[in-house]
Motif scaffolding. Structure first.
Motif, PDB file in Angstrom:
ATOM      1  N   THR A   1       0.873  -1.044   0.024  1.00  0.00           N
ATOM      2  CA  THR A   1      -0.145   0.068   0.048  1.00  0.00           C
ATOM      3  C   THR A   1       0.850   1.188   0.118  1.00  0.00           C
ATOM      4  OG1 THR A   1      -1.597  -1.145   1.283  1.00  0.00           O
ATOM      5  CG2 THR A   1      -1.857   1.235   1.302  1.00  0.00           C
ATOM      6  N   LEU A   2       1.862   1.173   0.969  1.00  0.00           N
ATOM      7  CA  LEU A   2       2.618   2.598   1.073  1.00  0.00           C
ATOM      8  C   LEU A   2       3.737   2.475  -0.244  1.00  0.00           C
ATOM      9  CD1 LEU A   2       3.625   2.154   4.850  1.00  0.00           C
ATOM     10  CD2 LEU A   2       2.341   4.002   3.604  1.00  0.00           C
TER      11      LEU A   2
ATOM     12  N   LYS B   1       2.728   2.071  -3.134  1.00  0.00           N
ATOM     13  CA  LYS B   1       2.037   2.888  -4.177  1.00  0.00           C
ATOM     14  C   LYS B   1       1.427   4.244  -3.673  1.00  0.00           C
ATOM     15  CE  LYS B   1      -0.402  -1.326  -5.473  1.00  0.00           C
ATOM     16  NZ  LYS B   1      -1.656  -2.204  -5.518  1.00  0.00           N
ATOM     17  N   THR B   2       1.383   4.599  -2.306  1.00  0.00           N
ATOM     18  CA  THR B   2       0.818   5.713  -2.011  1.00  0.00           C
ATOM     19  C   THR B   2       2.025   6.939  -1.786  1.00  0.00           C
ATOM     20  OG1 THR B   2      -0.908   4.492  -0.670  1.00  0.00           O
ATOM     21  CG2 THR B   2      -0.409   6.849  -0.140  1.00  0.00           C
TER      22      THR B   2
ATOM     23  N   ARG C   1       2.809   9.370  -4.540  1.00  0.00           N
ATOM     24  CA  ARG C   1       1.688  10.011  -4.948  1.00  0.00           C
ATOM     25  C   ARG C   1       1.836  11.399  -3.894  1.00  0.00           C
ATOM     26  NH1 ARG C   1      -2.955  10.634  -2.264  1.00  0.00           N
ATOM     27  NH2 ARG C   1      -3.147   8.539  -1.301  1.00  0.00           N
ATOM     28  N   LEU C   2       2.008  10.826  -2.551  1.00  0.00           N
ATOM     29  CA  LEU C   2       2.131  11.914  -1.418  1.00  0.00           C
ATOM     30  C   LEU C   2       3.236  12.773  -1.805  1.00  0.00           C
ATOM     31  CD1 LEU C   2       1.598   9.932   1.574  1.00  0.00           C
ATOM     32  CD2 LEU C   2      -0.160  11.333   0.673  1.00  0.00           C
TER      33      LEU C   2
ATOM     34  N   LEU D   1      -5.190   5.974   4.939  1.00  0.00           N
ATOM     35  CA  LEU D   1      -4.300   5.099   4.159  1.00  0.00           C
ATOM     36  C   LEU D   1      -4.782   3.617   4.570  1.00  0.00           C
ATOM     37  CD1 LEU D   1      -0.755   6.621   4.345  1.00  0.00           C
ATOM     38  CD2 LEU D   1      -2.414   7.129   2.906  1.00  0.00           C
TER      39      LEU D   1
END
Length: 361
Positions: free
Chosen positions: A139-140, A142-143, A146-147, A194
């Motif tokens: 998850t992180l 991918k995240t 973006r952040l 998240l």
């Protein structure tokens, strides 16, 4: 309070047996992996002896306790984060839960197959935690980019990015966010958007036998292993037999086994606390009832649980502590003794407050 606790674990550790006992439901509890495929949901009443006392004082026709919602989720295996077994379904169901109750086998029985061929609570916990950690890292991965992009163009939350990077570092060290947050000074509330699974509160249920329930050193070792999470020790098979008995028979069976209270009662209470919940009480001739609120809620917020009009038109609340009400014997006597308090909009509710709200809409 639509909050749920997901019951997770390896196949054949007693998840469905425990769930059956919790809800007195007839969920399939078969001796092979993936017997549970669709999550089964059960609403479990929270044991609260205060309600019976209130019903006695007020002559209430019925008692309505608070409840805890449990979800029985498919067993997890190694590789679940990559979709092995029923991994994708398992992970999706875990994401929807507000807390994780990890059931771990701590009993030996040659007739019950262990998915890894041996009984080792430490290894089982490590297997599940590893899969959850790997899923969170995915998850992180991918995240975070973006952040970072959003922060560069000044449209993002720099604090969220910094916390996400710290979380990623902790996970890469093999530590769940729930276990490592305090030491790493990580604000888990900041990561709520998240939906990271290891940031959820954990409860560990060790499904054991008579020997395990009597072995204090064994229990202390496992408590230390899962700290800061709560650890509960019970025999799921015994609990499932207990709930089928009449109350007096169940009490006798408990006494014979040397157990103070059913393990399920403790699990319901710990689950309630783990979700950050508490209750306040109302009573009258029709019913004595426990209402569920978040810890730290104010009187108007608590009133809104009964009806939104109560919060919107809140004027004040008359509050008597349960102990004071029992001691004085009635609302009128409590008022005469100066034990009834009039509280306003800023009052923070306490567990066990007996309340009457006054409102105008």
């Amino acid at each position: 309070m639509a909050l749920t606790i997901g019951i997770a674990g390896l196949p054949n550790v007693g998840k469905s047996t425990l769930f059956n006992a919790l809800t007195r439901a007839s969920v399939l509890a078969a001796n092979y992996p993936f017997a549970t495929i669709e999550p089964n949901i059960g609403i479990v009443p929270l044991p609260d002896p205060r309600l019976a006392k209130l019903a006695e004082i007020f002559g209430s026709e019925r008692i309505l306790p608070a409840s805890v919602s449990f979800v029985d989720i498919a067993g997890i295996v190694r590789g679940a984060s990559e979709g092995e077994g029923l991994g994708n379904k398992f992970l999706a169901n875990i994401r929807e839960a507000d807390a994780i109750c990890q059931v771990t086998r701590a009993f030996a029985d040659p007739d019950v197959v262990h998915v890894d061929g041996k009984v080792s609570p430490k290894d089982d916990i490590e297997t599940i935690n590893t899969e959850l950690i790997l899923a969170d890292l995915q998850t992180l991965e991918k995240t975070v980019p973006r952040l970072e992009k959003e922060v560069r163009i000044k449209k993002g939350d720099a604090a969220l990015l910094a916390t996400a990077l710290e979380a990623q570092k902790l996970l890469e060290e093999g530590t769940t966010l729930f276990a490592g947050a305090a030491k790493a000074k990580l604000d888990l509330d900041q990561l709520a958007s998240l939906q990271l699974m290891t940031a959820k509160p954990f409860i560990y249920v060790f499904n054991t036998d008579d020997a395990g329930l009597a072995d204090e050193a064994f229990q202390a070792e496992l408590c230390e292993l899962v700290a800061p999470a709560h650890a509960i020790f019970l025999d799921a098979k015994f609990e499932s037999e207990l709930v089928e008995l009449e109350p007096d028979e169940a009490a006798e069976m408990l006494a014979d086994s040397g157990v103070d209270e059913p393990g399920l009662d403790k699990l319901a209470r710990v689950g309630f606390e783990t979700l950050g919940l508490q209750t306040y009480l109302t009573a009258g001739p029709k019913e004595s009832r426990a209402w569920t609120i978040h810890t730290g809620w104010t009187a108007p917020q608590a009133a809104g649980v009964i009806h939104t009009d109560f919060e919107r038109g809140f004027i004040k609340a008359e509050v008597i502590s349960f102990d004071d009400l029992v001691e004085t014997g009635s609302i009128a006597a409590a008022r005469s003794a100066g034990k009834a308090r009039i509280e306003g909009k800023d009052y923070v509710m306490h567990d066990g407050d007996v309340v009457e709200f006054r409102f105008n809409v």
